[in-house]
Design an enzyme around this catalytic site. Sequence first.
Site, short mmCIF file in Angstrom:
data_model
loop_
_atom_site.label_atom_id
_atom_site.label_comp_id
_atom_site.label_asym_id
_atom_site.label_seq_id
_atom_site.Cartn_x
_atom_site.Cartn_y
_atom_site.Cartn_z
N TYR A 47 26.82 19.90 36.18
CA TYR A 47 26.56 20.98 37.11
C TYR A 47 27.62 21.01 38.21
O TYR A 47 28.17 22.07 38.55
CB TYR A 47 25.17 20.83 37.72
CG TYR A 47 24.79 21.93 38.66
CD1 TYR A 47 24.39 23.18 38.17
CD2 TYR A 47 24.83 21.74 40.04
CE1 TYR A 47 24.03 24.20 39.04
CE2 TYR A 47 24.48 22.77 40.91
CZ TYR A 47 24.08 23.99 40.40
OH TYR A 47 23.74 25.00 41.26
N LYS A 61 30.37 24.12 38.92
CA LYS A 61 30.41 24.95 40.12
C LYS A 61 31.78 24.87 40.80
O LYS A 61 32.24 25.84 41.41
CB LYS A 61 29.30 24.53 41.09
CG LYS A 61 27.91 24.94 40.60
CD LYS A 61 27.81 26.43 40.35
CE LYS A 61 26.40 26.87 40.02
NZ LYS A 61 26.29 28.34 39.79
#
Length: 230
Positions: free
Chosen positions: A155, A159
Amino acid sequence: MTTTLITGSNKGLGYETARRLIAAGHTVYLGARDPGRGRRAAEELGARPLLIDVADDASVAAAAKAVEADGGLDVLVNNAAITGEFIGVAEATAEHLRAPYETNVLGVVRVTHAFLPLLRRSAAPVVVNVSSGLGSMTRVTTPEALESRFPGLGYQSSKAAVNMLTVQYAMAFPGMRVNCVDPGYTATDLNGRTGTQTVEEGAEIIVRMALLGPDGPTGGFFNAAGPVPW
């Protein structure tokens, strides 16, 4: 009339963003990959339901055709995201990163590319990419920052990639306002509702950047308090 598409908006931050942009006068396409949930959420808000799975080329292409047939698009909010499996850095493999990258990174590229022709026809096009403070290398490497307490490859790195995509799109299309935002640690299904903010608080910066005019900033990373370090 400003027309806006928000991906992954049948719940959480996307839903709250849709509610507030509708209140601001936008016509909102509520993007969801589940047709039933998307339709119900759209009916609740007075939005237009749009079936779109950001990880599927055919779904995104069909959604773009549907929006084009209805008239066009002014604002795109790339909100859809998944965390992927929570696993230690030492144990993480390329396969563990595949799902979050497919949705969080390639999904942004897939959707933005499909809707670029419509956005380029708008008089004031805006793109908002929903990122995270976990994608800020400065904050993750600052010991006293909350973001430094959540190690992981999938994750977090997805990002960080979204942040670079934002910069590149902003440079390639100077006539558009293209920015990424950090909503903060918001209580949503994405984190098992462990966040310390409400969706109303988290959505504030998404809404603010979606409402930018032609003179607004572009190529930046922002949270509710202002610019976020890369």
